[in-house]
Design a protein around this motif. Structure first.
Motif, PDB file in Angstrom:
ATOM      1  N   ILE A 215       0.846  -1.186   0.000  1.00 54.88           N
ATOM      2  CA  ILE A 215       0.000   0.000   0.000  1.00 54.88           C
ATOM      3  C   ILE A 215       0.883   1.238   0.000  1.00 54.88           C
ATOM      4  CG2 ILE A 215      -0.193   0.206   2.531  1.00 54.88           C
ATOM      5  CD1 ILE A 215      -3.250   0.693   2.040  1.00 54.88           C
ATOM      6  N   HIS A 216       0.464   2.260  -0.725  1.00 51.88           N
ATOM      7  CA  HIS A 216       1.246   3.491  -0.852  1.00 51.88           C
ATOM      8  C   HIS A 216       0.925   4.467   0.276  1.00 51.88           C
ATOM      9  CE1 HIS A 216       2.976   2.604  -4.758  1.00 51.88           C
ATOM     10  NE2 HIS A 216       1.790   2.280  -5.230  1.00 51.88           N
ATOM     11  N   GLY A 217       1.798   5.461   0.427  1.00 49.57           N
ATOM     12  CA  GLY A 217       1.580   6.498   1.429  1.00 49.57           C
ATOM     13  C   GLY A 217       1.936   7.866   0.875  1.00 49.57           C
ATOM     14  N   ALA A 218       1.303   8.899   1.435  1.00 52.93           N
ATOM     15  CA  ALA A 218       1.631  10.287   1.121  1.00 52.93           C
ATOM     16  C   ALA A 218       1.515  11.097   2.397  1.00 52.93           C
ATOM     17  CB  ALA A 218       0.706  10.856   0.049  1.00 52.93           C
ATOM     18  N   GLY A 219       2.457  12.004   2.592  1.00 58.24           N
ATOM     19  CA  GLY A 219       2.434  12.861   3.764  1.00 58.24           C
ATOM     20  C   GLY A 219       2.645  14.311   3.365  1.00 58.24           C
ATOM     21  N   LEU A 220       1.874  15.187   3.959  1.00 57.41           N
ATOM     22  CA  LEU A 220       1.972  16.619   3.709  1.00 57.41           C
ATOM     23  C   LEU A 220       2.612  17.257   4.933  1.00 57.41           C
ATOM     24  CD1 LEU A 220       1.157  18.866   1.691  1.00 57.41           C
ATOM     25  CD2 LEU A 220      -1.005  19.038   2.939  1.00 57.41           C
ATOM     26  N   PHE A 221       3.772  17.898   4.728  1.00 53.81           N
ATOM     27  CA  PHE A 221       4.551  18.451   5.828  1.00 53.81           C
ATOM     28  C   PHE A 221       4.714  19.956   5.648  1.00 53.81           C
ATOM     29  CE2 PHE A 221       5.766  14.037   5.455  1.00 53.81           C
ATOM     30  CZ  PHE A 221       5.823  13.603   6.779  1.00 53.81           C
ATOM     31  N   ARG A 222       4.383  20.701   6.685  1.00 52.45           N
ATOM     32  CA  ARG A 222       4.622  22.146   6.678  1.00 52.45           C
ATOM     33  C   ARG A 222       6.033  22.412   7.176  1.00 52.45           C
ATOM     34  NH1 ARG A 222      -0.102  25.478   8.643  1.00 52.45           N
ATOM     35  NH2 ARG A 222      -0.443  25.625   6.384  1.00 52.45           N
ATOM     36  N   CYS A 223       6.710  23.376   6.538  1.00 56.30           N
ATOM     37  CA  CYS A 223       8.098  23.686   6.855  1.00 56.30           C
ATOM     38  C   CYS A 223       8.201  25.159   7.261  1.00 56.30           C
ATOM     39  CB  CYS A 223       8.990  23.403   5.649  1.00 56.30           C
ATOM     40  SG  CYS A 223       8.747  21.740   4.962  1.00 56.30           S
ATOM     41  N   PRO A 224       7.915  25.473   8.528  1.00 55.57           N
ATOM     42  CA  PRO A 224       7.940  26.872   8.961  1.00 55.57           C
ATOM     43  C   PRO A 224       9.331  27.471   8.997  1.00 55.57           C
ATOM     44  CG  PRO A 224       7.590  25.416  10.830  1.00 55.57           C
ATOM     45  CD  PRO A 224       7.522  24.564   9.599  1.00 55.57           C
ATOM     46  N   ASP A 225      10.358  26.604   9.105  1.00 57.04           N
ATOM     47  CA  ASP A 225      11.747  27.063   9.179  1.00 57.04           C
ATOM     48  C   ASP A 225      12.620  26.064   8.438  1.00 57.04           C
ATOM     49  OD1 ASP A 225      14.519  26.745  10.928  1.00 57.04           O
ATOM     50  OD2 ASP A 225      13.901  28.829  10.639  1.00 57.04           O
ATOM     51  N   PRO A 226      13.570  26.533   7.598  1.00 54.73           N
ATOM     52  CA  PRO A 226      14.359  25.598   6.794  1.00 54.73           C
ATOM     53  C   PRO A 226      15.114  24.540   7.594  1.00 54.73           C
ATOM     54  CG  PRO A 226      14.610  27.819   5.941  1.00 54.73           C
ATOM     55  CD  PRO A 226      13.854  27.941   7.226  1.00 54.73           C
ATOM     56  N   THR A 227      15.541  24.874   8.795  1.00 55.15           N
ATOM     57  CA  THR A 227      16.302  23.903   9.586  1.00 55.15           C
ATOM     58  C   THR A 227      15.469  23.280  10.691  1.00 55.15           C
ATOM     59  OG1 THR A 227      17.113  25.654  11.050  1.00 55.15           O
ATOM     60  CG2 THR A 227      18.464  25.093   9.128  1.00 55.15           C
ATOM     61  N   GLY A 228      14.229  23.740  10.862  1.00 56.92           N
ATOM     62  CA  GLY A 228      13.370  23.194  11.906  1.00 56.92           C
ATOM     63  C   GLY A 228      12.700  21.905  11.476  1.00 56.92           C
TER      64      GLY A 228
ATOM     65  N   ALA B  67      -1.615  12.758   6.467  1.00 57.92           N
ATOM     66  CA  ALA B  67      -1.002  11.564   5.890  1.00 57.92           C
ATOM     67  C   ALA B  67      -2.105  10.604   5.486  1.00 57.92           C
ATOM     68  CB  ALA B  67      -0.052  10.895   6.880  1.00 57.92           C
ATOM     69  N   ALA B  68      -1.844   9.798   4.473  1.00 63.08           N
ATOM     70  CA  ALA B  68      -2.858   8.874   3.974  1.00 63.08           C
ATOM     71  C   ALA B  68      -2.198   7.644   3.383  1.00 63.08           C
ATOM     72  CB  ALA B  68      -3.732   9.562   2.922  1.00 63.08           C
ATOM     73  N   GLU B  69      -2.962   6.538   3.359  1.00 63.80           N
ATOM     74  CA  GLU B  69      -2.528   5.299   2.720  1.00 63.80           C
ATOM     75  C   GLU B  69      -3.607   4.838   1.747  1.00 63.80           C
ATOM     76  OE1 GLU B  69       0.035   2.435   5.270  1.00 63.80           O
ATOM     77  OE2 GLU B  69      -1.575   3.127   6.592  1.00 63.80           O
ATOM     78  N   ASP B  70      -3.177   4.176   0.679  1.00 66.32           N
ATOM     79  CA  ASP B  70      -4.126   3.666  -0.308  1.00 66.32           C
ATOM     80  C   ASP B  70      -3.370   2.760  -1.281  1.00 66.32           C
ATOM     81  OD1 ASP B  70      -7.144   4.739  -1.194  1.00 66.32           O
ATOM     82  OD2 ASP B  70      -6.037   3.753  -2.804  1.00 66.32           O
ATOM     83  N   VAL B  71      -4.095   1.825  -1.915  1.00 66.78           N
ATOM     84  CA  VAL B  71      -3.473   0.999  -2.947  1.00 66.78           C
ATOM     85  C   VAL B  71      -3.087   1.831  -4.165  1.00 66.78           C
ATOM     86  CG1 VAL B  71      -4.482  -1.218  -2.309  1.00 66.78           C
ATOM     87  CG2 VAL B  71      -5.760   0.337  -3.771  1.00 66.78           C
ATOM     88  N   GLY B  72      -3.748   2.966  -4.361  1.00 65.37           N
ATOM     89  CA  GLY B  72      -3.418   3.859  -5.471  1.00 65.37           C
ATOM     90  C   GLY B  72      -2.542   5.000  -4.992  1.00 65.37           C
ATOM     91  N   ARG B  73      -1.376   5.185  -5.620  1.00 67.17           N
ATOM     92  CA  ARG B  73      -0.480   6.257  -5.179  1.00 67.17           C
ATOM     93  C   ARG B  73      -1.119   7.623  -5.382  1.00 67.17           C
ATOM     94  NH1 ARG B  73       2.004   7.773 -10.040  1.00 67.17           N
ATOM     95  NH2 ARG B  73       1.698   6.227 -11.673  1.00 67.17           N
TER      96      ARG B  73
END
Length: 284
Positions: free
Chosen positions: A168-181, A188-194
């Protein structure tokens, strides 16, 4: 109704001829029919779960909706299995008037999405390219290389179904408030379809009023295709990072849209194909 994971019986064979019967767990897969204001629009082969997010994300990707308010109601109550029981595999969507006009403009471009292909059934090649209501922002340093390399493991921690099935595939959405943070997980989600994983993650962000996602990175457990770059752009996501290779079309579309495309991100090194300006301390 098939759930996200399904138990089954399997026989394992070894080279020397040994055979062992054991229990196994498979990723669930069922069709979801999406109807817009009574008209058939899409059939998506998906892993059941987070179906509301999937509907929002798919309609965002198809250019039908641009905000959560564009969907007035989603009714799953009318889906029936062959035995007459409710299967929740039909989503009747009532759209706001402007979204209804956008849907009507797509007449003749109904979509069938398989687990392998998210744009199968689009009737004309011009139907693949879509204009985004959330343009990708101008490039600026967004995330340091060390932080980018952390993303696959951070996503893996959000994939319990993968741990059980390996399929099963996964996708995650990450916010980056600071380049080094530390990147902040938004969805995040999982599914047989990417492609479905991306629709589910972006659909959740849309429902929560988080778009545009100009300070976010989309990490996927698959390759980076044209389609996934397109989906990221429809939500204003400036960086797509994949554990596998990008296609040539994905890289070209990334250049056209000003989107950063990263491939082979497996925790130690990664390749950046476009948009290097978003990699903090990266080459000019």
């Amino acid at each position: 109704m098939v759930r996200a994971t399904v138990r089954t019986r399997v026989h394992s064979f070894a080279a020397a001829g040994e055979v062992r019967a054991r229990a196994d767990v498979l990723a669930g897969e069922e069709p979801l029919e999406i109807r817009l204001d009574g008209e058939e629009f899409a059939v998506a082969m998906r892993t059941p779960g987070a179906d509301v997010d999937l509907v929002f994300g798919l309609l965002l990707a198809e250019g039908v909706i641009v905000a959560a308010a564009d969907i007035r109601e989603i009714d799953f109550s009318t889906g029936l299995a062959p035995d007459g029981s409710r299967d929740l595999n039909v989503a009747r969507v009532r759209l706001a008037p402007e979204a209804g006009l956008r849907a009507a403009a797509r007449t003749g471009r109904n979509v069938y999405t398989s687990s392998a292909c998210g744009i199968c059934g689009t009737n004309a090649i011009e139907g693949v390219a879509k204009a985004s209501a959330h343009p990708v922002p101008a490039a600026r340093p967004l995330l340091a290389p060390a932080r980018i390399l952390e993303l696959p493991e951070l996503l893996r921690a959000q994939q319990p179904a993968f741990e059980r099935t390996g399929g099963i595939h996964g996708a995650g959405l990450f916010r980056c408030p600071d380049p080094t943070g530390a990147p902040e997980l938004l969805a995040a989600a999982e599914d047989v379809g990417r492609h479905n994983t991306v629709d589910k993650a972006l659909g959740r962000a849309l429902r929560e009023g988080l778009l545009p996602l100009g300070d976010c990175v989309l990490q996927v457990s698959s390759r980076a295709s044209y389609e996934l770059v397109q989906k990221a752009s429809m939500a204003g996501v400036p960086v797509l990072s994949a554990v596998s290779a990008p296609s040539s079309a994905a890289v070209e579309l990334g250049r056209q849209l000003g989107l950063t495309v990263i491939g082979f991100n497996r925790g130690r090194t990664f390749n950046a194909y476009t948009g290097l300006e978003r990699i903090a301390a990266g080459p000019a």
